[in-house]
Scaffold this active site. Structure first.
Site, PDB file in Angstrom:
ATOM      1  N   GLY A 187       0.792  -1.215   0.000  1.00 25.64           N
ATOM      2  CA  GLY A 187       0.000   0.000   0.000  1.00 25.64           C
ATOM      3  C   GLY A 187       0.829   1.271   0.000  1.00 25.64           C
TER       4      GLY A 187
ATOM      5  CD  GLU B 155       0.303  -5.739  -2.193  1.00 23.38           C
ATOM      6  OE1 GLU B 155       0.049  -4.555  -1.904  1.00 23.38           O
ATOM      7  OE2 GLU B 155       1.180  -6.049  -3.039  1.00 23.38           O
TER       8      GLU B 155
END
Length: 261
Positions: free
Chosen positions: A111, A134
């Protein structure tokens, strides 16, 4: 207002937002909510004409707070809410009409990298790394990374970076046009400030903001719609005090004194 997760510095109409959520500047849900409030405030702040985002300490931002995910596993609505919050922040940063520069001082992962991708200009320290890991968690990038990275690098490179989960050096980030500049660690903030100044110094904010809007919004629209927006914003400026001042100053061979209106 007192901010819990950021430190602000303002000088020469440039606001520097320093992510300060130790030890690695995690983008927790409360941090994301605070950043959204902050950027809305900066959008309306006449004393802010450009924004620099950087991180306190060794990290730019290490991404979402994975510990938050544990209690939300097995709940699709909770997962959707996490993605929506991160995407909303990145969408709002990208949609700001004031130039936003990411000064990536250290690792920008998950992020944190997605937040940097939503900025209008990116400068990386030679000590920085960027990546979207991720898939190693059994997840995918969900703050806009699959889409913004693809738009910047092209489909093949985005697939490579996301599927391999590898991190990129500063040199590789510039090579793939993820960052516009790489700079020595000790010169990063000086360079970011100089770039921010070059975006706004001697220019009218009425035109700067419309230029940013046309470029960013146009990248998400058809050419026809983008050109229509461009025509309308150009015509609007014919009603502005600054266009009158800028054109007269050019004819009279002097520097303009803009009113930013």
């Amino acid at each position: 207002m007192n901010w819990k997760y950021v430190t602000l510095k303002k000088e020469h109409f440039i606001t520097t937002v320093i992510l300060n959520n130790p030890p690695v500047n995690t983008l927790s849900s409360p941090c994301i909510a605070e950043l959204r409030s902050l950027f809305r405030e900066l959008a309306a702040d006449d004393d802010t004409r450009a924004i620099i985002i950087t991180g306190e300490g060794r990290f730019f931002a290490a991404g979402a707070d994975i510990k938050e995910f544990v209690s939300k596993l097995g709940d699709e609505k909770q997962g959707l809410a996490l993605a929506e919050g991160g995407q909303a922040l990145c969408n709002e940063v990208e949609a700001l009409k004031k130039p936003v520069i990411a000064a990536i001082n250290g690792p920008a992962l998950g992020g944190g990298f997605e937040l940097a991708l939503s900025c209008h200009f990116r400068i990386v320290s030679d000590q920085a790394t960027v990546g979207l890991p991720e898939l190693k968690l059994g997840l995918i990038p969900a703050f806009g990374g699959t889409q913004r990275l693809r738009k910047i690098t092209g489909t093949a490179a985005a697939l490579d970076l996301i599927l391999t989960s590898r991190t990129l050096s500063a040199h590789e980030a510039v090579e793939l046009k993820i960052a516009q500049l790489a700079e020595k660690e000790e010169e990063l903030m000086n360079t970011a400030t100089a770039v921010a100044m070059s975006f706004v110094e001697g220019k009218s904010m009425t035109s700067v903001m419309r230029a940013v809007e046309c470029i960013i919004q146009g990248s998400n629209e058809s050419m026809e719609r983008g050109l229509e927006r461009e025509r309308k914003r150009f015509a609007e400026l014919f009603l502005s005090s600054d266009a009158k001042e800028g054109i007269h100053a050019f004819v009279e061979k002097r520097k303009p004194d803009f009113y930013h209106s």
